[in-house]
Motif scaffolding. Structure first.
Motif, PDB file in Angstrom:
ATOM      1  N   TYR A  52       6.885  84.583  35.317  1.00 39.37           N
ATOM      2  CA  TYR A  52       5.980  83.726  35.593  1.00 39.37           C
ATOM      3  C   TYR A  52       5.454  83.828  37.015  1.00 39.37           C
ATOM      4  O   TYR A  52       6.266  83.947  37.856  1.00 39.37           O
ATOM      5  CB  TYR A  52       6.072  82.368  35.379  1.00 39.37           C
ATOM      6  N   PHE A  53       4.085  83.622  37.278  1.00 36.13           N
ATOM      7  CA  PHE A  53       3.526  83.581  38.650  1.00 36.13           C
ATOM      8  C   PHE A  53       2.067  82.915  38.489  1.00 36.13           C
ATOM      9  O   PHE A  53       1.537  82.808  37.224  1.00 36.13           O
ATOM     10  CB  PHE A  53       3.385  84.743  39.373  1.00 36.13           C
ATOM     11  N   THR A  54       1.678  82.382  39.458  1.00 29.98           N
ATOM     12  CA  THR A  54       0.453  81.604  39.651  1.00 29.98           C
ATOM     13  C   THR A  54      -0.674  82.373  40.324  1.00 29.98           C
ATOM     14  O   THR A  54      -0.324  82.652  41.523  1.00 29.98           O
ATOM     15  CB  THR A  54       0.612  80.029  39.853  1.00 29.98           C
ATOM     16  N   ARG A  55      -1.591  82.796  39.730  1.00 29.38           N
ATOM     17  CA  ARG A  55      -2.850  83.299  40.652  1.00 29.38           C
ATOM     18  C   ARG A  55      -4.064  82.535  40.281  1.00 29.38           C
ATOM     19  O   ARG A  55      -4.415  82.418  39.118  1.00 29.38           O
ATOM     20  CB  ARG A  55      -3.099  84.632  40.234  1.00 29.38           C
ATOM     21  N   ASN A  56      -4.804  81.875  41.430  1.00 28.30           N
ATOM     22  CA  ASN A  56      -6.074  81.205  41.277  1.00 28.30           C
ATOM     23  C   ASN A  56      -5.911  80.083  40.366  1.00 28.30           C
ATOM     24  O   ASN A  56      -6.761  79.790  39.679  1.00 28.30           O
ATOM     25  CB  ASN A  56      -7.336  82.101  40.739  1.00 28.30           C
ATOM     26  N   GLY A  57      -4.772  79.529  40.367  1.00 25.01           N
ATOM     27  CA  GLY A  57      -4.424  78.265  39.441  1.00 25.01           C
ATOM     28  C   GLY A  57      -4.267  78.703  38.069  1.00 25.01           C
ATOM     29  O   GLY A  57      -3.770  77.790  37.253  1.00 25.01           O
ATOM     30  N   GLU A  58      -3.951  79.836  37.613  1.00 25.27           N
ATOM     31  CA  GLU A  58      -3.667  80.294  36.394  1.00 25.27           C
ATOM     32  C   GLU A  58      -2.285  80.725  36.202  1.00 25.27           C
ATOM     33  O   GLU A  58      -1.737  81.581  37.015  1.00 25.27           O
ATOM     34  CB  GLU A  58      -4.444  81.168  35.707  1.00 25.27           C
TER      35      GLU A  58
END
Length: 76
Positions: A52-58
């Protein structure tokens, strides 16, 4: 994804996969999802771990060990 992603032959031809997933954790990779993949033709099956990771809030998933050129996909 490329067939080699799921132990298939080395080929530049993209193969579509479906699958199921469950939450998972690997000591050296952190939290993610264990994904059971099956090619739409049914001839390729495997299990892969995605972080899992978050990019631009997604929230997104990225396969561990994938090259930097591979684009992650958005969790659906």
């Amino acid at each position: 994804m490329l067939p080699a992603t799921c132990n298939g032959p080395s080929s530049p031809t993209v193969v579509k996969f479906t699958g199921t997933w469950r939450h998972g954790k690997m000591d050296d990779a952190g939290h993610g999802a264990v994904v059971q993949l099956t090619s739409v033709t049914g001839d390729l099956k495997c299990e892969r771990y995605f972080q899992y990771f978050t990019r631009n809030g997604e929230v997104r998933l990225q396969m561990t060990g994938a090259s930097a050129a591979n684009e992650p996909f958005v969790r659906q």
